[in-house]
Scaffold this motif. Structure first.
Motif, mmCIF file in Angstrom:
data_model
loop_
_atom_site.group_PDB
_atom_site.id
_atom_site.type_symbol
_atom_site.label_atom_id
_atom_site.label_comp_id
_atom_site.label_asym_id
_atom_site.label_seq_id
_atom_site.Cartn_x
_atom_site.Cartn_y
_atom_site.Cartn_z
ATOM 1 N N ALA A 139 70.238 42.138 93.289
ATOM 2 C CA ALA A 139 69.281 41.037 93.447
ATOM 3 C C ALA A 139 68.188 41.106 92.385
ATOM 4 N N LEU A 140 67.722 42.303 92.048
ATOM 5 C CA LEU A 140 66.726 42.456 90.979
ATOM 6 C C LEU A 140 67.289 41.945 89.655
ATOM 7 N N GLY A 141 68.533 42.310 89.341
ATOM 8 C CA GLY A 141 69.153 41.829 88.109
ATOM 9 C C GLY A 141 69.269 40.315 88.079
ATOM 10 N N ALA A 142 69.636 39.730 89.203
ATOM 11 C CA ALA A 142 69.743 38.275 89.280
ATOM 12 C C ALA A 142 68.395 37.610 89.056
ATOM 13 N N ARG A 143 67.351 38.167 89.623
ATOM 14 C CA ARG A 143 66.016 37.586 89.454
ATOM 15 C C ARG A 143 65.552 37.696 87.999
ATOM 16 N N MET A 144 65.845 38.788 87.331
ATOM 17 C CA MET A 144 65.491 38.925 85.914
ATOM 18 C C MET A 144 66.206 37.863 85.086
ATOM 19 N N GLY A 145 67.516 37.784 85.254
ATOM 20 C CA GLY A 145 68.313 36.862 84.455
ATOM 21 C C GLY A 145 67.960 35.409 84.689
ATOM 22 N N GLU A 146 67.772 35.037 85.945
ATOM 23 C CA GLU A 146 67.406 33.643 86.228
ATOM 24 C C GLU A 146 66.046 33.292 85.638
ATOM 25 N N HIS A 147 65.117 34.223 85.700
ATOM 26 C CA HIS A 147 63.795 33.962 85.116
ATOM 27 C C HIS A 147 63.931 33.707 83.620
ATOM 28 N N ALA A 188 64.911 36.637 97.664
ATOM 29 C CA ALA A 188 64.017 35.536 98.052
ATOM 30 C C ALA A 188 62.691 35.543 97.295
ATOM 31 N N MET A 189 62.431 36.577 96.506
ATOM 32 C CA MET A 189 61.158 36.698 95.797
ATOM 33 C C MET A 189 61.251 36.143 94.382
ATOM 34 N N ASN A 190 60.099 35.846 93.800
ATOM 35 C CA ASN A 190 60.012 35.377 92.413
ATOM 36 C C ASN A 190 59.918 36.559 91.462
ATOM 37 N N ALA A 191 60.360 36.353 90.234
ATOM 38 C CA ALA A 191 60.320 37.407 89.224
ATOM 39 C C ALA A 191 58.903 37.937 89.018
ATOM 40 N N GLU A 192 57.924 37.047 89.051
ATOM 41 C CA GLU A 192 56.532 37.462 88.815
ATOM 42 C C GLU A 192 56.025 38.412 89.906
ATOM 43 N N GLU A 193 56.606 38.341 91.083
ATOM 44 C CA GLU A 193 56.238 39.248 92.184
ATOM 45 C C GLU A 193 56.894 40.611 92.039
ATOM 46 N N LYS A 253 71.633 25.834 87.370
ATOM 47 C CA LYS A 253 71.238 25.860 88.765
ATOM 48 C C LYS A 253 71.003 27.307 89.176
ATOM 49 N N PRO A 254 70.005 27.554 90.018
ATOM 50 C CA PRO A 254 69.817 28.917 90.520
ATOM 51 C C PRO A 254 71.054 29.394 91.282
#
Length: 166
Positions: free
Chosen positions: A51-59, A156-161, A32-33
């Motif tokens: 938050a950047l680290g979380a977005r990398m890892g979740e992706h 709130a942003m996606n990794a691709e962004e 789950k995210p």
């Protein structure tokens, strides 16, 4: 107060008791995210770099299907001091890789690059933060957004962004 056991700990203990590898059992646990509150509770606040680290890892775990907790290796190349090193906490929360399990490694570097590898098949994904993301965060700071607001916007942003992904 009673201790709260997290699902991965319970699954790992159960796996050991019946002779199944913990990573095999955990690989069947749905991913789950993260909620922003979980990341804040772990790190102490929700700043941009955690938050950047979380977005990398979740992706990596959700989009690239790299296993969570076991069977992965995370290499974090970044400066040794906050705020940049806060990236490491976001990666630990989102991937389940930890310093204790030795499946996350920090190498001191002037710029940020994170490589997350599936140890079973060798697949990996590498993340870099492009200049556009740094400029966006600087603009937010210059207009007076506090560190928490900037962190919530990143979260709130996606990794691709946010990243160059290879």
């Amino acid at each position: 107060m009673k201790p709260i056991l997290r699902l991965p700990v319970v699954v790992a203990a159960l796996a050991l008791s019946v002779g199944i590898a913990a990573d095999e059992m955990i690989s069947h646990v749905p991913i789950k995210p993260l909620a922003a509150e979980e990341l804040e509770r772990f790190h102490g606040h929700l700043g941009p770099f955690v938050a950047l680290g979380a977005r990398m890892g979740e992706h990596a775990v959700i989009q690239r299907e790299i296993p969570k907790y076991f069977g992965l290796k995370v290499l974090v190349e970044c400066p040794a001091t906050p705020p940049h090193s806060c990236l490491i906490d976001g990666l630990q929360m989102s991937t389940g890789a930890t310093m204790g399990k030795k499946n996350i490694v920090h190498e001191i570097a002037d710029s940020i690059r994170v490589t997350i590898t599936n140890e079973k098949n060798g697949d990996s994904v590498t993340y870099r933060i492009p200049e556009s993301t740094y400029l966006m965060m600087k603009d937010w700071e210059e207009v007076g957004l506090d560190v928490e607001d900037r962190g919530h916007r990143i979260f709130a942003m996606n990794a691709e962004e946010l990243f160059e992904i290879k």
